[in-house]
Scaffold this motif. Structure first.
Motif, PDB file in Angstrom:
ATOM      1  N   GLY A 190      23.087  -8.834  -7.457  1.00 27.56           N
ATOM      2  CA  GLY A 190      23.602  -7.872  -7.078  1.00 27.56           C
ATOM      3  C   GLY A 190      24.980  -6.948  -7.396  1.00 27.56           C
ATOM      4  N   ASP A 191      24.593  -6.994  -8.862  1.00 27.41           N
ATOM      5  CA  ASP A 191      24.988  -6.355 -10.049  1.00 27.41           C
ATOM      6  C   ASP A 191      24.990  -4.439  -9.728  1.00 27.41           C
ATOM      7  N   VAL A 192      25.620  -4.233  -8.362  1.00 25.02           N
ATOM      8  CA  VAL A 192      25.566  -2.774  -8.676  1.00 25.02           C
ATOM      9  C   VAL A 192      25.956  -1.413  -9.778  1.00 25.02           C
ATOM     10  N   ALA A 193      26.701  -1.787  -9.963  1.00 26.50           N
ATOM     11  CA  ALA A 193      26.854  -1.781 -11.323  1.00 26.50           C
ATOM     12  C   ALA A 193      25.753  -1.174 -12.355  1.00 26.50           C
ATOM     13  N   GLU A 194      25.757  -2.304 -13.076  1.00 34.84           N
ATOM     14  CA  GLU A 194      24.631  -2.387 -13.389  1.00 34.84           C
ATOM     15  C   GLU A 194      23.062  -1.676 -12.972  1.00 34.84           C
ATOM     16  N   VAL A 195      22.295  -1.662 -12.341  1.00 36.72           N
ATOM     17  CA  VAL A 195      21.345  -0.839 -11.458  1.00 36.72           C
ATOM     18  C   VAL A 195      22.101  -0.128 -11.742  1.00 36.72           C
ATOM     19  N   ARG A 196      23.480   0.607 -11.197  1.00 36.82           N
ATOM     20  CA  ARG A 196      23.482   2.626 -11.708  1.00 36.82           C
ATOM     21  C   ARG A 196      22.964   3.011 -12.924  1.00 36.82           C
ATOM     22  N   ARG A 197      23.745   1.591 -13.656  1.00 35.13           N
ATOM     23  CA  ARG A 197      23.716   2.533 -14.912  1.00 35.13           C
ATOM     24  C   ARG A 197      22.135   2.341 -15.720  1.00 35.13           C
ATOM     25  N   TRP A 198      21.287   1.535 -14.894  1.00 32.39           N
ATOM     26  CA  TRP A 198      19.770   2.063 -15.314  1.00 32.39           C
ATOM     27  C   TRP A 198      19.494   2.852 -14.633  1.00 32.39           C
ATOM     28  N   ALA A 207      13.337   5.293  -9.076  1.00 28.83           N
ATOM     29  CA  ALA A 207      14.436   4.266  -7.919  1.00 28.83           C
ATOM     30  C   ALA A 207      13.084   3.096  -7.634  1.00 28.83           C
ATOM     31  N   ASN A 208      11.666   3.837  -7.697  1.00 27.36           N
ATOM     32  CA  ASN A 208      11.072   3.520  -7.542  1.00 27.36           C
ATOM     33  C   ASN A 208      10.368   2.681  -8.143  1.00 27.36           C
ATOM     34  N   TRP A 209      11.039   2.249  -9.414  1.00 27.77           N
ATOM     35  CA  TRP A 209      10.134   1.514 -10.832  1.00 27.77           C
ATOM     36  C   TRP A 209       9.376   0.131  -9.681  1.00 27.77           C
ATOM     37  N   GLN A 210       7.942  -0.441  -9.934  1.00 29.75           N
ATOM     38  CA  GLN A 210       7.580  -1.315  -9.576  1.00 29.75           C
ATOM     39  C   GLN A 210       6.963  -1.639 -10.958  1.00 29.75           C
ATOM     40  N   ASP A 211       6.882  -3.978 -10.993  1.00 31.32           N
ATOM     41  CA  ASP A 211       6.091  -4.337 -12.136  1.00 31.32           C
ATOM     42  C   ASP A 211       4.828  -4.760 -11.893  1.00 31.32           C
ATOM     43  N   VAL A 212       4.192  -4.846 -12.797  1.00 31.73           N
ATOM     44  CA  VAL A 212       2.675  -5.655 -12.482  1.00 31.73           C
ATOM     45  C   VAL A 212       2.489  -5.810 -11.131  1.00 31.73           C
ATOM     46  N   GLU A 213       2.544  -6.505 -10.188  1.00 32.01           N
ATOM     47  CA  GLU A 213       2.022  -6.957  -8.976  1.00 32.01           C
ATOM     48  C   GLU A 213       2.091  -5.858  -8.153  1.00 32.01           C
ATOM     49  N   GLY A 214       3.824  -4.698  -8.308  1.00 28.84           N
ATOM     50  CA  GLY A 214       3.613  -3.400  -7.241  1.00 28.84           C
ATOM     51  C   GLY A 214       5.287  -3.681  -6.770  1.00 28.84           C
ATOM     52  N   CYS A 215       5.242  -4.961  -7.168  1.00 28.71           N
ATOM     53  CA  CYS A 215       6.624  -5.463  -6.644  1.00 28.71           C
ATOM     54  C   CYS A 215       7.940  -4.221  -7.202  1.00 28.71           C
ATOM     55  N   SER A 216       8.589  -3.818  -5.823  1.00 31.20           N
ATOM     56  CA  SER A 216       9.428  -2.613  -6.498  1.00 31.20           C
ATOM     57  C   SER A 216      11.379  -3.327  -6.344  1.00 31.20           C
ATOM     58  N   LEU A 217      11.956  -3.295  -7.433  1.00 27.61           N
ATOM     59  CA  LEU A 217      13.195  -3.377  -7.297  1.00 27.61           C
ATOM     60  C   LEU A 217      14.006  -3.393  -5.562  1.00 27.61           C
ATOM     61  N   ILE A 218      13.348  -2.691  -5.136  1.00 31.61           N
ATOM     62  CA  ILE A 218      14.512  -2.430  -3.460  1.00 31.61           C
ATOM     63  C   ILE A 218      13.711  -3.878  -3.074  1.00 31.61           C
ATOM     64  N   PHE A 219      12.798  -4.194  -3.575  1.00 31.23           N
ATOM     65  CA  PHE A 219      11.692  -5.623  -2.292  1.00 31.23           C
ATOM     66  C   PHE A 219      12.496  -6.538  -2.771  1.00 31.23           C
ATOM     67  N   LEU A 220      12.531  -6.868  -4.297  1.00 33.32           N
ATOM     68  CA  LEU A 220      13.141  -7.704  -5.004  1.00 33.32           C
ATOM     69  C   LEU A 220      14.840  -7.891  -4.255  1.00 33.32           C
ATOM     70  N   LEU A 240      19.709   1.573  -4.981  1.00 38.89           N
ATOM     71  CA  LEU A 240      18.452   1.842  -5.204  1.00 38.89           C
ATOM     72  C   LEU A 240      17.693   3.432  -3.826  1.00 38.89           C
ATOM     73  N   LEU A 241      18.670   2.907  -2.756  1.00 40.38           N
ATOM     74  CA  LEU A 241      18.165   4.273  -1.663  1.00 40.38           C
ATOM     75  C   LEU A 241      18.761   5.592  -2.031  1.00 40.38           C
ATOM     76  N   ALA A 242      20.240   4.946  -2.432  1.00 41.74           N
ATOM     77  CA  ALA A 242      20.225   6.689  -2.959  1.00 41.74           C
ATOM     78  C   ALA A 242      19.898   7.387  -4.299  1.00 41.74           C
ATOM     79  N   GLY A 243      19.401   6.447  -4.761  1.00 44.32           N
ATOM     80  CA  GLY A 243      18.979   6.742  -6.268  1.00 44.32           C
ATOM     81  C   GLY A 243      17.718   7.602  -5.570  1.00 44.32           C
ATOM     82  N   GLY A 244      17.388   7.035  -4.391  1.00 41.18           N
ATOM     83  CA  GLY A 244      15.605   7.780  -4.364  1.00 41.18           C
ATOM     84  C   GLY A 244      14.510   6.579  -3.709  1.00 41.18           C
ATOM     85  N   ALA A 245      14.770   5.423  -3.706  1.00 43.90           N
ATOM     86  CA  ALA A 245      13.783   4.743  -3.525  1.00 43.90           C
ATOM     87  C   ALA A 245      13.303   5.284  -2.531  1.00 43.90           C
ATOM     88  N   SER A 246      12.068   4.509  -1.949  1.00 43.57           N
ATOM     89  CA  SER A 246      11.731   4.427  -0.576  1.00 43.57           C
ATOM     90  C   SER A 246      11.475   3.131  -0.119  1.00 43.57           C
TER      91      SER A 246
END
Length: 185
Positions: free
Chosen positions: A25-33, A40-53, A66-72
């Motif tokens: 839950g480190d929002v500041a670090e996520v915002r930095r990335w 914001a919709n980055w997914q790993d090789v299985e398709g697991c997104s950051l929002i899923f995690l 992530l939603l504010a950053g444009g994630a679905s």
């Protein structure tokens, strides 16, 4: 894969520290990335997104970030499972409710044609069924064999869920039967 995600370009750059930040839950670090250009919709090789995690770990502020950053909120993994679908399947009513409030589709189907309400009924997740219906999930959708969620609840003997799915309609029908002119005393 979704061309607008560009996850391949980030595969070598996403480090465990980012995934830990999402889980913790480190929002500041996520915002930095995100500020550094991570989609914001980055997914790993299985398709697991950051929002899923983030949803999996109940990190509500990270989901909102992530939603504010444009994630679905409805970005599916490779099997067609969205964070919402996963939460309904696993009986996590708090996540279901939170994601409905963030615009998740309660009727999204996975690649096998399955939908959250059917799985919640199948697994006996009564509170999830309630949240789904309040959140606008459609009733009477049919599976490949032509069965709906009410049939499933009745077949599995889930009377509490049958009562929820029938709702006022069942009370009205029962009242009508009791008051029929053919009723004998």
């Amino acid at each position: 894969m979704h061309d607008d995600i560009h996850h391949e370009a980030w595969r070598d750059r996403v480090v465990p520290a980012l995934l830990d930040a999402v889980r913790e839950g480190d929002v500041a670090e996520v915002r930095r990335w995100l500020a550094d250009g991570l989609p914001a919709n980055w997914q790993d090789v299985e398709g697991c997104s950051l929002i899923f995690l983030a949803a999996y770990h109940r990190q509500w502020a990270v989901v909102d970030c992530l939603l504010a950053g444009g994630a679905s909120v409805d970005l599916p993994d490779r099997r067609g499972w969205t964070p919402f679908f996963w939460a309904a399947f696993n009986g996590h009513a708090d996540i279901v409710s939170f994601l409905i409030g963030r615009g998740a589709s309660p009727d999204a189907r996975n690649e096998d044609g399955e939908w959250p309400l059917f799985w919640a009924v199948y697994k006996g997740h009564t509170s999830v069924v309630r949240h789904l219906l309040v959140g606008g999930a459609k009733r009477n959708q049919l599976d490949a064999e032509g069965h709906d969620e009410l049939w499933l609840a009745q077949t599995l003997g889930r009377q509490d869920i049958v009562a929820i799915l029938e709702g006022p309609r069942a009370r009205h029908t029962n009242r009508h039967v009791r008051n029929s002119p053919n009723e004998t005393m």
